[in-house]
Design an enzyme around this catalytic site. Structure first.
Site, PDB file in Angstrom:
ATOM      1  N   TYR A  66      33.161 -96.890  73.606  1.00 56.77           N
ATOM      2  CA  TYR A  66      32.582 -97.391  74.860  1.00 56.77           C
ATOM      3  C   TYR A  66      32.209 -98.871  74.713  1.00 56.77           C
ATOM      4  CZ  TYR A  66      28.896 -98.268  78.343  1.00 56.77           C
ATOM      5  OH  TYR A  66      28.123 -98.820  79.345  1.00 56.77           O
ATOM      6  N   THR A  88      26.438-104.327  78.741  1.00 56.09           N
ATOM      7  CA  THR A  88      25.503-103.316  78.252  1.00 56.09           C
ATOM      8  C   THR A  88      24.854-103.681  76.925  1.00 56.09           C
ATOM      9  OG1 THR A  88      25.468-101.114  77.255  1.00 56.09           O
ATOM     10  CG2 THR A  88      27.607-102.147  77.420  1.00 56.09           C
ATOM     11  N   GLU A 108      24.565-101.685  74.624  1.00 57.43           N
ATOM     12  CA  GLU A 108      25.367-101.028  73.580  1.00 57.43           C
ATOM     13  C   GLU A 108      26.185-102.043  72.787  1.00 57.43           C
ATOM     14  OE1 GLU A 108      26.387 -97.660  72.424  1.00 57.43           O
ATOM     15  OE2 GLU A 108      24.327 -97.345  73.037  1.00 57.43           O
TER      16      GLU A 108
END
Ligand code: NAP
Ligand code: GDD
Length: 332
Positions: free
Chosen positions: A154, A131, A133
């Protein structure tokens, strides 16, 4: 047509449904992993219900946190390709349930890699859903060369999964890779993610079912693409000569507030009349800016996004309006 078998975790999620459609179209047998739930399965499987009559589509019950279930299922199906899409995928939620998130997002992928290794599935290829992120607070544009700097439980768990995937590739000569995908949305997006929350609320307000939409940080910038385009990149990554990690993004970034403006203007609504800020939706630390550089994927995989920001917003708003109108008509 292919006669390969693909094992897809996260089958009840957004990407699992689009990827299954793509693989079935290519002639694959798709084995989808669904975790047990005491509740109704009908709603959870709604995005793949149209695939249930296909003899090449099989649902298995299991959990990526349960290594025995992963070892047994992979031994039984001996898939050519494994796509690990399962995750606790909500970044905000990961601050409330960091340990559960870490078990699913970090230990889960490791369980699958171990199941491939223990079963001696030497020809099985593995895709990990990494990801954007991972970049956290590093300024964009972000490419394969940009360092990672995760700022949520996460992303920290996903960074472990990203690194352990590369470790298994190097240590065991496995075809294992990670797609570093930037935000991708669709009418099948979970309703707690900001784009879908906005399109559903705008449709509800338009129909007179709702007055106010409460949101958090409108200043965050995201690089939003269409999930249908992005699952194609997953398949391409597993079907190359060499396993490599790739960035998948549109190369455009927009503030959350711009997505609100776009959707509310489609609905003929004024943002100031309906949108309120509620600090409850702020995160302890939010990624400020995501802007991906996917030129490597374009060059080496021949991948290119087809749906742009405006088309995506319209597709999602119109789909939500249609769902709500159908519900209203059924209740009349
Ligand atoms: P999603 O809609 O939230 O789907 C997540 C799926 O994971 C659901 O099917 C969920 O099943 C399943 N799952 C959760 N815990 C599990 C467990 N312990 N065992 C088995 N299955 C489990 O996510 P998505 O948007 O399709 O994203 C797919 C993947 O890509 C995720 O790993 C996500 O983190 C990653 N990703 C997404 C984006 C994006 O913008 N969409 C961008 C980059 C990376 P239940 O129905 O049981 O909850
Ligand atoms: N969910 C949500 N709800 N987000 C809000 C809200 C709200 O009410 N108000 C503002 N936001 C902001 C968030 O703070 C964030 O900056 C942005 O909207 C996008 O939030 P999400 O849609 O929840 O997505 P995300 O960017 O945090 O994470 C998604 O993309 C990642 C890839 O960059 C998820 O799909 C992750 O699984 C994925 O890895």
């Amino acid at each position: 047509m292919s006669n390969k078998t693909a094992f897809v975790t996260g089958i009840t999620g957004q990407d699992g449904s689009y990827l299954s459609e793509l693989l079935l179209d290519k002639g694959y047998k798709v084995v989808g992993l669904k975790r047990y739930s005491a509740g109704e399965d009908k709603n959870r499987l709604k995005h793949v219900s149209h695939l249930m009559q296909n003899n090449n589509f099989v649902i298995e019950s299991g959990d990526i946190c349960d290594s025995a279930s992963m070892i047994n299922l992979l031994a039984e199906h001996r898939p050519d390709e494994v796509y690990n899409l399962a995750a606790q995928s909500h970044v905000g939620e990961s601050f409330r349930t960091p340990i559960n998130t870490t078990n699913i997002n970090a230990v889960g992928p490791l369980n699958i890699l171990e199941a491939i290794r223990i079963n001696n599935l030497d020809n099985t290829r593995f895709y990990q859903a990494s990801t954007s992120e991972l970049f956290g607070d590093i300024e964009g544009p972000q490419s394969e060369e940009t360092p990672f700097s995760p700022v949520s439980p996460y992303a920290c768990a996903k960074l472990y999964a990203h690194n352990v995937t590369a470790t298994y590739r190097k240590s065991y000569n496995m075809y294992a890779c990670s797609g570093i995908l930037f935000n991708h949305e669709s009418p099948r997006r979970g309703e707690h993610f900001v784009t879908r929350k906005i399109t559903k609320a705008a449709a509800n307000i338009k129909l007179g079912n709702q007055e106010i939409l409460e949101l958090g940080n409108l200043k965050a910038k995201r690089d939003w693409g269409f999930a249908g385009d992005y699952v194609e990149a997953m398949w391409l990554m597993l079907n190359q000569e060499k396993a490599k990690d790739y960035i998948i993004a549109t190369g455009e970034t927009h503030e959350v507030g711009e997505f609100v403006e776009e959707v509310f203007s489609l609905a003929g609504l004024k943002v100031k009349d309906h949108v309120r800020i509620n600090p409850k939706f702020y995160r302890p630390h939010d990624v400020p800016l995501l802007l991906g550089d996917s030129r490597k994927a374009e060059r080496e995989l021949g991948w290119k996004r087809k749906v742009d920001f405006k088309k995506l917003a319209r597709m999602m708003y119109e789909a939500d309006l249609e769902i709500l109108e159908n519900e209203r008509n059924q209740n009349e």
